[in-house]
Write a protein that holds these residues in place. Structure first.
Motif, PDB file in Angstrom:
ATOM      1  N   LEU A   1      34.565  76.027 -12.501  1.00  0.00           N
ATOM      2  CA  LEU A   1      34.420  74.754 -11.802  1.00  0.00           C
ATOM      3  C   LEU A   1      33.460  73.836 -12.541  1.00  0.00           C
ATOM      4  O   LEU A   1      33.725  72.638 -12.732  1.00  0.00           O
ATOM      5  CB  LEU A   1      33.912  75.014 -10.379  1.00  0.00           C
ATOM      6  N   THR A   2      32.346  74.392 -12.994  1.00  0.00           N
ATOM      7  CA  THR A   2      31.355  73.583 -13.702  1.00  0.00           C
ATOM      8  C   THR A   2      31.884  73.104 -15.047  1.00  0.00           C
ATOM      9  O   THR A   2      31.701  71.938 -15.418  1.00  0.00           O
ATOM     10  CB  THR A   2      30.067  74.400 -13.909  1.00  0.00           C
ATOM     11  N   GLU A   3      32.533  73.996 -15.782  1.00  0.00           N
ATOM     12  CA  GLU A   3      33.070  73.601 -17.085  1.00  0.00           C
ATOM     13  C   GLU A   3      34.212  72.599 -16.946  1.00  0.00           C
ATOM     14  O   GLU A   3      34.532  71.897 -17.908  1.00  0.00           O
ATOM     15  CB  GLU A   3      33.552  74.831 -17.851  1.00  0.00           C
TER      16      GLU A   3
ATOM     17  N   LEU B   1      24.447  78.902 -10.584  1.00  0.00           N
ATOM     18  CA  LEU B   1      25.882  79.191 -10.520  1.00  0.00           C
ATOM     19  C   LEU B   1      26.138  80.684 -10.323  1.00  0.00           C
ATOM     20  O   LEU B   1      26.957  81.081  -9.494  1.00  0.00           O
ATOM     21  CB  LEU B   1      26.563  78.724 -11.805  1.00  0.00           C
ATOM     22  N   VAL B   2      25.448  81.491 -11.094  1.00  0.00           N
ATOM     23  CA  VAL B   2      25.626  82.942 -10.972  1.00  0.00           C
ATOM     24  C   VAL B   2      25.187  83.412  -9.590  1.00  0.00           C
ATOM     25  O   VAL B   2      25.852  84.236  -8.955  1.00  0.00           O
ATOM     26  CB  VAL B   2      24.852  83.665 -12.085  1.00  0.00           C
TER      27      VAL B   2
ATOM     28  N   ILE C   1      31.853  84.516  -9.500  1.00  0.00           N
ATOM     29  CA  ILE C   1      31.011  83.995 -10.581  1.00  0.00           C
ATOM     30  C   ILE C   1      31.885  83.252 -11.583  1.00  0.00           C
ATOM     31  O   ILE C   1      31.563  82.135 -12.010  1.00  0.00           O
ATOM     32  CB  ILE C   1      30.233  85.130 -11.274  1.00  0.00           C
ATOM     33  N   ALA C   2      33.004  83.872 -11.966  1.00  0.00           N
ATOM     34  CA  ALA C   2      33.920  83.227 -12.907  1.00  0.00           C
ATOM     35  C   ALA C   2      34.449  81.911 -12.342  1.00  0.00           C
ATOM     36  O   ALA C   2      34.572  80.916 -13.069  1.00  0.00           O
ATOM     37  CB  ALA C   2      35.073  84.174 -13.251  1.00  0.00           C
ATOM     38  N   SER C   3      34.724  81.877 -11.041  1.00  0.00           N
ATOM     39  CA  SER C   3      35.237  80.651 -10.414  1.00  0.00           C
ATOM     40  C   SER C   3      34.198  79.535 -10.449  1.00  0.00           C
ATOM     41  O   SER C   3      34.524  78.377 -10.745  1.00  0.00           O
ATOM     42  CB  SER C   3      35.649  80.934  -8.970  1.00  0.00           C
TER      43      SER C   3
END
Length: 313
Positions: free
Chosen positions: A192-194, A66-67, A186-188
């Motif tokens: 999205l995953t959470e 993700l990062v 990165i925050a996006s």
């Protein structure tokens, strides 16, 4: 929407603990959100970070993906810091294949504590030139190096099944507000995953363990020069660990005994990395965040004595 009850198209009733009569007005997703928020609040308090900076994901490999996706979306490269062998084996191919830095902008990738030789890299605290730093804290989060890990402003990725003993199947990304603003992709990706469907059972299990508090590894090793000299006299080189970490790495010279015998006779505290000829010893004594440290040096000495006897077999 988080407060609304869920229909079968949102979550199958056979999987929804709130679908029975009398509980049908409870939202599975709302309960999961509240449990995750409560967990972030407690962990944030213990780590002295804003709970909004804490993101829970399935594991550290997912965290890195993700990062990395967020970094690439910002048209940046990830640059490994230090020798490639210091990084976790499955990450080495990714870290080593990112190519040349473009536009003079990149993100450094550090491994705080190397998983094989237990060497420590804290250069991320003063990273020069990089737009940001990402730190693999798998072998330091939950240990005496937690404060050092968290004080850097780096993006920290770590599992929750090692020294911070919460559960398998869950990891954490800690993204400070400044880096989140610099690299919003990165925050996006994390949001999205959470936003997907989490395991409520897992979240509430972890929350209960966190509330009980005894999830931090309070074991530590402190090496005296006498211990190092004694090991060297027995043909064992202590190459890493100690200094308050709950781990140590011991290297044997070539011809130091049958590798199969040594591997078979090692105690549960040890793992043998045959290619490097290194044995990693690790210890655990769970306690609350502010509990006193537990000296595991005596246990390490007993394990070294066992290794010496085994090597002579």
């Amino acid at each position: 929407l988080l407060g609304m009850p869920n229909d079968p198209a949102s979550i199958n009733p056979s999987l929804n603990p709130f679908s029975s009569r009398g509980q049908s007005r409870e939202s599975y997703y709302g309960r999961a959100f509240r449990s995750r928020s409560a967990l972030a609040d407690i962990l944030g308090h213990d780590l002295d970070v804003d709970s909004n900076c804490i993101h829970f994901i399935p594991n550290t490999s997912t965290a890195l993906a993700l990062v990395l996706g967020g970094i690439m979306a910002e048209n940046l490269k990830l640059r490994g810091v230090g020798p490639l062998w210091r990084h976790y084996g499955p990450y080495q191919g990714i870290v080593g294949s990112m190519g040349e830095v473009v536009n003079g902008r990149w993100v450094d990738f550090h491994t705080h504590v190397a998983p094989v030789d237990v060497s420590v890299d804290n250069s991320f605290r003063e990273s020069v030139g990089a737009t940001a730093s990402v730190v693999d804290g798998a072998q330091s989060l939950g240990t005496s190096l937690t404060e050092e890990l968290m004080s850097s402003g780096a993006v920290v990725i770590a599992p929750l099944h090692k020294h911070l003993a919460l559960t398998p199947g869950l990891g954490v990304v800690i993204l400070d507000a400044v880096t989140g603003q610099q690299l919003p992709s990165i925050a996006s990706f994390l949001s999205l995953t959470e936003g997907g469907c989490p395991s409520l059972d897992l979240l509430e299990h972890v929350l209960n363990r966190m509330r009980r508090g005894k999830v931090w590894n309070k074991a530590r090793l402190l090496f005296s020069q006498d211990l190092v000299d004694w090991a060297a006299a027995e043909g064992l080189e202590i190459v890493g660990g100690g200094s308050g970490l709950p781990m140590a790495a011991v290297k044997m010279p070539g011809g130091g005994g049958d590798a199969n015998v040594i591997e078979r006779e090692l105690p549960p505290s040890a793992k043998y990395f045959r290619r490097q000829g290194i044995i990693r010893y690790s210890y655990s004594s769970l306690g609350c965040k502010d509990d006193s440290w537990v000296d595991a040096t005596e246990a390490f000495c007993r394990d070294l004595e066992g290794l010496i006897r085994c090597r002579e077999c």
